[in-house]
Write a protein that holds these residues in place. Sequence first.
Motif, PDB file in Angstrom:
ATOM      1  N   TYR A  50       0.944  -0.916  -0.011  1.00  0.00           N
ATOM      2  CA  TYR A  50       0.592  -0.316   0.171  1.00  0.00           C
ATOM      3  C   TYR A  50       0.727   1.541   0.088  1.00  0.00           C
ATOM      4  N   ASP A  53       2.234   1.945  -3.102  1.00  0.00           N
ATOM      5  CA  ASP A  53       0.298   2.849  -4.060  1.00  0.00           C
ATOM      6  C   ASP A  53       0.370   4.326  -3.729  1.00  0.00           C
ATOM      7  N   TYR A  55      -0.085   5.170  -0.188  1.00  0.00           N
ATOM      8  CA  TYR A  55      -0.724   4.755   0.848  1.00  0.00           C
ATOM      9  C   TYR A  55      -0.345   4.059   2.276  1.00  0.00           C
TER      10      TYR A  55
END
Length: 140
Positions: A50, A53, A55
């Motif tokens: 994450y 990406d 996040y």
Amino acid sequence: MAHTTDITVDWGDTDAGGLIYYPRFFHFVVVGLNDYFTPAVDGGHPMEAYRSDGYLLPAVEASASFHSPLRAGDDATIETTVVRIGDTSLTVAFSVTHRSSGEAAADGEVSFVFVDSDFEPASLPESFYDCVRKRGDANE
């Protein structure tokens, strides 16, 4: 249903008195959380997947009760249960026990918020909900 992760306390996890340094319990919570959500990224490292990406999943609230000490070399089991999940956040209950005796070492809860690169709350990935549903944990 609680997800279990086995850990061994390393010498570096302990303080000068030879007992596990209390913030290390929260490190083990994150170890259990990553293990819990590994299926969400097909066996990879969830938080790294994450993060790449854009996040993050920072903790925003934490509490713990400590019951018995762990020392370097002790084997323990972390039980991780998602007790609440919302649109952008989740709360995880944890329990750490001595693997040999089952004696409670610590328990508590940690709440996390899924955020984007601007630290604004973002919707949790559907794969998080899938993991929670498959494990039979918190109702959405």
